[in-house]
Write an enzyme that holds these catalytic residues in place. Structure first.
Site, PDB file in Angstrom:
ATOM      1  N   ASP A 295     -12.547  11.829  -5.397  1.00 43.70           N
ATOM      2  CA  ASP A 295     -11.509  10.878  -5.770  1.00 43.70           C
ATOM      3  C   ASP A 295     -12.182   9.499  -5.839  1.00 43.70           C
ATOM      4  O   ASP A 295     -13.357   9.326  -5.512  1.00 43.70           O
ATOM      5  CB  ASP A 295     -10.344  10.930  -4.775  1.00 43.70           C
ATOM      6  CG  ASP A 295      -9.061  10.371  -5.388  1.00 43.70           C
ATOM      7  OD1 ASP A 295      -7.982  10.691  -4.884  1.00 43.70           O
ATOM      8  OD2 ASP A 295      -9.158   9.620  -6.381  1.00 43.70           O
TER       9      ASP A 295
HETATM   10  C1  GLC Z   1      -6.605   7.722  -7.576  1.00 44.97           C
HETATM   11  C2  GLC Z   1      -5.860   8.954  -7.078  1.00 44.97           C
HETATM   12  C3  GLC Z   1      -6.182  10.211  -7.832  1.00 44.97           C
HETATM   13  C4  GLC Z   1      -6.454   9.866  -9.283  1.00 44.97           C
HETATM   14  C5  GLC Z   1      -7.742   9.057  -9.307  1.00 44.97           C
HETATM   15  C6  GLC Z   1      -8.135   8.628 -10.731  1.00 44.97           C
HETATM   16  O1  GLC Z   1      -7.046   6.982  -6.479  1.00 44.97           O
HETATM   17  O2  GLC Z   1      -6.011   9.268  -5.703  1.00 44.97           O
HETATM   18  O3  GLC Z   1      -5.071  11.103  -7.679  1.00 44.97           O
HETATM   19  O4  GLC Z   1      -6.604  11.043 -10.057  1.00 44.97           O
HETATM   20  O5  GLC Z   1      -7.684   7.921  -8.467  1.00 44.97           O
HETATM   21  O6  GLC Z   1      -7.226   7.736 -11.233  1.00 44.97           O
END
Ligand code: GLC
Length: 755
Positions: A295
């Site tokens: 993430d």
């Molecule tokens: C965010 C979220 C995740 C998302 C990622 C990309 O922090 O936790 O669910 O897919 O970043 O945007």
């Protein structure tokens, strides 16, 4: 040699090498995939890539078009041009993705195409109800169709990959991301996660109308302590495996191409450095052969987690745990070469990480044609198509949950004087909820507009009543009360739209209470004094504590954030053109003090049964009931359903036999309607304590008024199995109770003995 020609020569080289190698499969080919042809292409490509080029494939940067986390860089063009970044997210449209793809294909040495990812959570441009709302439909086909529509629109916009489905089991309404989930239950959550993967990916990733799914957030992100986002997760291996892992496994069994790590630690180890999760379970136990992406900045965050002193160590921990791609942090880009030179990471490990990612690019057909998703004609035809909007409208209707309907106030008759009250009734932006991707508020129809269209301008008034100040929960301005009360006095029925501002739900929106703002609570009470029929529409992204408001209302419909077509869906339900059929996918607590509260809890050694248990020494509260405001699986209809004649195939069942349970359901009311018939199982005695009941089957069944249906369920050995005291998975002999009904308080019961 021009880049394009070089690429063609290069592809020819792949094929030659592949064919050659097909005679003598390499070790890696056997290790990587059960697809020898893809594996040989990957091996061939890796064999001519530099270390820098391999590292580039493990790098994912945001292009900044959307902000989904802290901004750490503003220009990715150079990283793409230099081959240091092989994957991009938060950029869409054919024009914009083509521009970046041309850089990657024409200006880098090998011309390896970029992957484009984006958070297409509940629709890309045509926005569906938030995921918790879609889940309330308990309609797996409709949920799959929603993901299918999202994939068609996302892929038409040049995207290859969505960061969905989020399958985190969520039992804490303080956690704002419950809005993105399928709720509290592993059985329901597993089926929904798999349906979404099927919708996104179809049955062939080379189909340009599909996108890769990304199962997130592995693992157990929804169990963050105190519902505080990114907080510590600590649980037994039994709870992890019995409650939190099943939806990830179900989504992967449905073929999900990628997995995203979670921000949280589990048992002291942050997920993005967890060998137990990513090597032991995901790769070795489950045989996953897609790729793993972290993430946002999660590798860098190993430093504040306190397991890495710098990005160098963080990168080492993460790639050695089995992570393949680093989202946004740059830790892999900046450190992997040095780590390999220092022997702290092997080049084989880098080949494995880059290999899983390259394999996916081959599977998508990007090496054959890096621009196969770049079709402006298709983009124009697909985005916001009539078909897509119709699917969003149908899902919205199915997502609504009727929580109360005293004296059959609903459905409303037309041409009554309706006082529509509440800022949310006239808000386009709130209709889309959080994670709206490229959804545009201007394309969303409001509830007010749809009601007025059906009921006529002269019979419909509007007053805001309350207002929001998004980041000020206690904002209190009752200057709108006077007009609201005046309109209500002049009306035959009050239609109040209340709930949360859309920005109070989604990521980083945890709350320490789950009730409505005081301004709304007071408005409810003022309107209730008028003694007029009051119908309430609730817009919220989490279960909320609305006991007083339910008491003040005659009817209440939970509509979540219903999406681009939600306005007309609401109007159709309010006026009876669709009979609400939704059921709650998560328990609604009476207050925040009851959390966690869900249907499959344990009985404890001192259970409390109201009206039966005597004395003080019971597992209960001093001043609040143990029961929730609304139980899991609850939802009313404009009609009524009667359950009878429950039968089990045998009262004694041998360990390997299936068990069949049947029940008769009769529509005893005045409307045709769909009922989610639910089956709950209780394993009465186990070598470990077992939940008082667990969802083990459901069937959404349409029954015409006055008619009956026989609904049948089959319970397999797996349905009766659990992690026994020695952590082995299986059954134990003994008594089982089966409950069937319209929600998790189902009383109609039959029992059998497992030999
Ligand atoms: C965010 C979220 C995740 C998302 C990622 C990309 O922090 O936790 O669910 O897919 O970043 O945007």
């Amino acid at each position: 040699m021009s880049n394009k020609i070089r690429l063609i020569v290069f592809l020819a080289l792949y094929t030659t090498i592949s064919v050659a190698q097909s005679v003598t499969p390499t070790k890696k080919a056997d290790v990587f995939f059960n697809e020898p042809e893809i594996a040989h292409k990957v091996d061939s490509l890796l064999s001519i890539m530099t270390i820098d080029e391999k590292i580039g494939q493990t790098v994912l940067f945001t292009s900044g078009w959307d902000v989904t986390g802290p901004t750490v860089r503003d220009n990715v063009m150079e990283e793409i041009r230099s081959g240091r970044c092989g994957n991009i997210f938060n950029r869409h449209t054919v024009a914009a993705t083509t521009k970046l793809q041309e850089i990657a294909v024409n200006e880098t040495r090998l011309g390896i195409p970029l992957l484009f990812g984006y958070d297409v959570i509940h629709g890309h441009r045509t926005i569906f109800p938030i995921s918790l709302g879609e889940s309330a439909s308990w309609d797996l086909e409709a949920i799959e169709e929603g993901a299918r529509v999202a994939a068609r629109e996302a892929s038409a916009s040049g995207l290859h990959w969505t960061f969905a489905p989020m399958v985190d089991i969520s039992r804490d309404p303080r956690w704002g991301r419950i809005s993105e989930s399928a709720g509290e239950d592993p059985y329901l959550g597993s089926l929904i996660g798999a349906a979404r993967v099927r919708g996104f990916q179809g049955d062939n990733l080379k189909d340009v109308t599909t996108v890769m799914a990304c199962v997130k957030h592995f693992a157990a992100y929804g169990a963050s302590q105190a519902g505080r986002d990114y907080h510590t997760v600590d649980m037994s291996e039994r709870v992890l495996r019995e409650t939190y892992l099943p939806p990830y496994k179900a989504a992967l069994d449905a073929g999900a191409a990628s997995v995203m790590t979670s921000f949280n630690e589990i048992d002291g180890v942050p997920a993005s450095a967890s060998t137990h999760l990513y090597t032991d379970i995901l790769r070795k136990e489950w045989g996953f052969n897609g790729f793993v992406v972290t993430d946002y900045l999660a590798v860098n965050e190993l430093i504040p987690h306190g397991v890495a002193k710098d990005k160098y160590q963080a990168a080492k921990l993460s790639i050695n745990a089995g992570i393949d791609m680093d989202m946004e942090g740059g830790a892999f880009m900046e450190n992997l070469k040095k780590l390999i030179e220092n022997g702290e990471v092997t080049e084989e490990k880098l080949d494995e990480a880059a290999g899983y990612i390259l394999a996916m690019k081959f599977r998508l057909g990007l090496f054959e044609d890096p621009f196969r998703y770049s079709n402006t004609k298709r983009e124009k035809k697909e985005i916001l198509s009539k078909e897509n909007k119709e699917a969003a409208y149908q899902m919205a209707k199915k997502s609504f949950v009727l929580l109360k309907n005293d004296n059959q106030v609903l459905p409303l008759k037309k041409n009554q004087k309706i006082a529509v009250i509440g800022q949310l009734a006239n808000s386009k932006r709130d209709m889309l909820g959080s994670w709206k991707a490229t959804g545009s508020p201007k394309e969303a129809g409001t509830i007010l507009k749809a009601i007025t269209k059906k009921n006529g301008k002269k019979n419909t008034t509007f007053a805001k009543g309350y207002t929001f100040k998004p980041l000020d929960f206690d904002h209190y301005d009752n200057s709108g009360f006077e007009q609201a009360i005046k309109n209500a006095k002049d009306a035959d029925v009050i239609l109040l739209v209340a709930g949360e501002h859309w920005s109070w739900t989604g990521e980083a929106t945890s709350r320490t209470n789950i009730h409505l703002p005081q301004i709304q609570k007071d408005l409810f009470q003022e309107l209730a004094k008028l003694d007029k029929p009051m119908v309430v529409l609730m817009m919220n992204g989490r279960p909320i504590a609305i006991g007083d408001e339910v008491d003040a209302s005659d009817a209440m419909l939970e509509i979540w954030y219903p999406g681009t077509e939600g306005g007309r869906a609401v109007a159709d339900v309010i006026f009876g053109e669709y009979n609400p059929s939704g059921k709650l996918p998560a328990t609604f607590p009476r207050n925040v003090g009851q959390i966690p509260i869900y249907h499959s809890m344990k009985n404890t050694g001192r259970p409390y049964t109201p009206g039966v248990s005597k004395g003080k020494y019971h597992s209960k509260y001093l001043f609040t009931k143990n029961t929730p405001l609304f139980q899991f699986g609850f939802g009313l209809s404009y009609t009524t359903f009667e359950y009878s004649d429950i039968k089990v195939s045998s009262n004694k069942v041998s360990a390997n036999d299936n068990v069949t349970v049947s029940v008769t359901v009769k529509n005893t009311g005045d409307y045709d309607g769909a009922e989610v018939v639910q089956l709950y199982l209780q394993d009465v005695i186990g070598s470990v304590t077992r939940p008082v009941r667990e969802l083990k089957g459901f069937k959404k069944t349409f029954i015409k008024k006055g008619k009956s249906a026989t609904v049948e369920f089959t319970l397999s050995k797996d349905d009766l199995s659990f992690f026994r005291q020695d952590m082995s998975w299986g059954t134990e002999p003994g008594d089982f109770n089966v409950f069937v009904g319209g929600d998790s308080d189902a009383e109609l019961k039959v029992s059998f003995e497992l030999e």
